[in-house]
Each structure stands twice: as C-alpha cells, then as structure tokens.
Enzyme design. Sequence first.
Site, PDB file in Angstrom:
ATOM      1  CD  GLU A 333      20.237 -10.307   2.119  1.00 25.28           C
ATOM      2  OE1 GLU A 333      20.718 -10.663   3.214  1.00 25.28           O
ATOM      3  OE2 GLU A 333      20.840 -10.452   1.039  1.00 25.28           O
ATOM      4  CG  HIS A 334      20.574  -5.933   1.576  1.00 28.44           C
ATOM      5  ND1 HIS A 334      20.740  -5.604   2.899  1.00 28.44           N
ATOM      6  CD2 HIS A 334      21.210  -7.114   1.405  1.00 28.44           C
ATOM      7  CE1 HIS A 334      21.460  -6.541   3.507  1.00 28.44           C
ATOM      8  NE2 HIS A 334      21.755  -7.468   2.614  1.00 28.44           N
TER       9      HIS A 334
END
Length: 441
Positions: A333-334
């Site tokens: 995601e990040h």
Amino acid sequence: MDVNINFWKWSELDAERRRRILRRSEEDISSAIEAVRPIVEAVRLEGDAAVLRYTREFEGAELEPDGLRVSEEEFSRAEAELDKSLKRAIENAVENVRIFHAAQVPSAMEMIEVRPGLVAGERAMPIDSCGLYVPRGRGSFPSMVYMLAVPAKLAGVKRIVMVSPPESDGSINPACLYAAHLCGVDEVYKMGGSQAIAALAYGTESIRPVSMITGPGSAYVAAAKHLVSHIVNTGLPAGPSESVILADSSADAWKVAIDLLIEAEHGADSSALLVTDSVSLAESVRSYLEDCIIRLPEPRQGFVRSVMAGYGGIIVADSMEEAAAIVNDFAPEHLMLHTREPFFTLSMIENAGEILLGENTPFSIANYATGPNAVLPTGGKAKLYSPVSVRDFIKYSSVVYASKEAFENIRDDVIRLAEFENFPAHAAALKNRDKTGKYEL
C-alpha cells in the site's frame, strides 16, 4: 520489557514462510460474510429500525429515527468546538488534496478522427451519487473524509453521502464533521459497520440508496460490501494498513526506524517491513526500534509490538535487485525509498499504491497533506488497482459519428465480419440501407 522484532534473511526462508509474509494480514472475509448476512438482510427488510437496533448493539448509541442524520446545528457546534490550529491544518490539507486532484478532472468529451469522416471519443460524466464510509475503530479520521470527498466533489458527483459510526453519546467527531462541511458533503449519517453499508446500498426511510460505496473498514464492512456488490459499485479494496521501506547502506538507520513505526501503529493487523541489502543497516534499525517501541503509549505500543512480531519486521536481501523483487511481489500500500538515488530505485518498482522518495518524505506527510490520495489498494491489490482519484467517481460513454463517406468506406469490412460471425441482421442493416421497404439478406 523485551521487544520481539522479526529479522529474516530472504535467501534462507522456505516457500511457505515467504508466502505467509507476502500474504500478510489480509483477512479471509468468508466467515465475516456469514456473520453479517443477517444484518444486511435485516436492514434491507426493516430499514431504519434495523439500523437503530444494530447501532445500539454495536456502538452503544441510543438514537431516534430522526437523529440518524447529522443536523445543521451539529455542524455549527462542531466548527465552534474545534481548535483553530486544527481547523487550519484541515483547511491546508484539503487545499493540497484539491490542487492535486484537480489535475485529474477530464475534459467533458474528447474526440479523435479514426478515419476521414469517422469520429470517435469518450464522454465523461460523474456518477449520480456516492457513499463515503469513514471508520471509527481506533480513532477518528478527518483525513479520510477529505481524501474521499474532495475527488468526489471535483468529479461533479451530484449527491455525496457520508456515514460514520457514532460515539456512545450519539455524536460524530467534530473534526470529521468540519472536514465534511468544508468539502461539500451533502448528507452525513450516524451509522457504521455492515448496517451502514446495507443502508447505503438498499436505502431506508432516512437515507436514499447510492450508486457507489467507497472507503476502508473492518472485515465486517468488507464482507457487507461483498454482499451488496451486485447492486452497487463497492470501490477500491482497502484493508489493514501496510508499508514497506526499501533501503540501501546509505540510509539513516534512525530515520528508517522511526518511519517504520508510522503505519505499524494503525493496528495489530497492520504490516510494516524494512527490506534492505545491508546487514549493518538492518541491525542498527532493529536496535533503534527496540528503544522507540517501549516509549510509545498504549494502545499504540501494543499494536506495534504485535506487528513487529507478526506481519512486520526486517528482511535482508542478497542485493538491491532481490530487494526490489520482494517489494514488487508484496505490492505494498505504502512504499518509501530510503536509498542513495531514489529516482533510480524508482525505476525498479512496478507495484505499489504510493511511492515516497527520499528521507524527507515520510509516510506521515503523505497520509495527510501532500496532495495525492491516501486511500490506497492493500493486500497485494496494488498489482491491479490505483489510489482513489477523481476517475473513481466518473463513468465514460463512447461517442461515435460517421459521415456518409466514412460509412461507405467501412461498410464492406463490417458486412464481411458480420457474415463470418453469423449475424445476418448485422450485415443486412448495412446492405439494405438505401432499399427502403425491401429487406434482403
């Protein structure tokens, strides 16, 4: 108190251990589906009565039917209660998000000439309504409000509805209400969980149904979305928070350590990994982490401890090429690049929801105020999905115009293809165009 931090050498892990790390904490929603099915069905059949019953049971909030929707008085009170510095921080963040997303707004219609006289294009139109789900499990999240509402508003969505679980006293966090008002949300309702998803999808006496539902939530929210996905667009798959820091020997171990804690404090089901080719960096980061974690207050310390002993930790690769391959398999995601040449390292990355370059771009600032959206695909879905954007709230229609000349030029090819696929009416519509009243195959 000892801190257990996973520390793996990738080349020494067997296939099952690698698979477990890559799978991380994405929950199997099959059991949750059966748990929420009767809730969704009850809301479909009973409307507000079911929503009020489950709000009382799960949130401890006793609401009247006319109290589900947030009133103008509540919006005004929220604005008056908020500290000026917090309001200013929200306003600045909203403006940054608005500036970034404004560039995503498409032209109303763009056309190209495919062949002389044959013009085709796409017409962009906003969806008519959307529901924004703003969770309140481990805190209140005004940042989630503007990350969802700003692109919806820029897209031109005619009706933007927000739902969020109320506090036990029946209130919605004032910062969330202020952000909703600032972003032009049309309606806000005090409801959460699977009952809120069902209410948005089917409608009740208090709330009209919407065309799309987006926003992260628990496994029960995800399960409810699954159950109503046949009647409403349920948007981006967003589950437990996850982050990866890809670092080489040039990285500052202290900054890597404190950045690794950012997403880990979201919850015990989060994932936070350092992937590096430097053993010395990995060992320094582990040492710093141990000291930092014990200084965190509860419940965040407990969350981070669970993450570092569960789906988080440190992975040492044999090379930066192998490290990048691990990141691409994980599709986080990040992703943050703590490397000597982050723009070069960027060329090695194929799968990530967001990619933050260099030590001055920690996850924190991207979560709140750099402009790009912080609602991102999780669970490896970054291989297939993109961050929430204006495009999520827009539908496209193909538009085609053919002149007489263009029709004549394309006619024979289409007849040949239609006959090959055994569609005589397709071909006849072209053959008989100038033979009014005489239909021949």
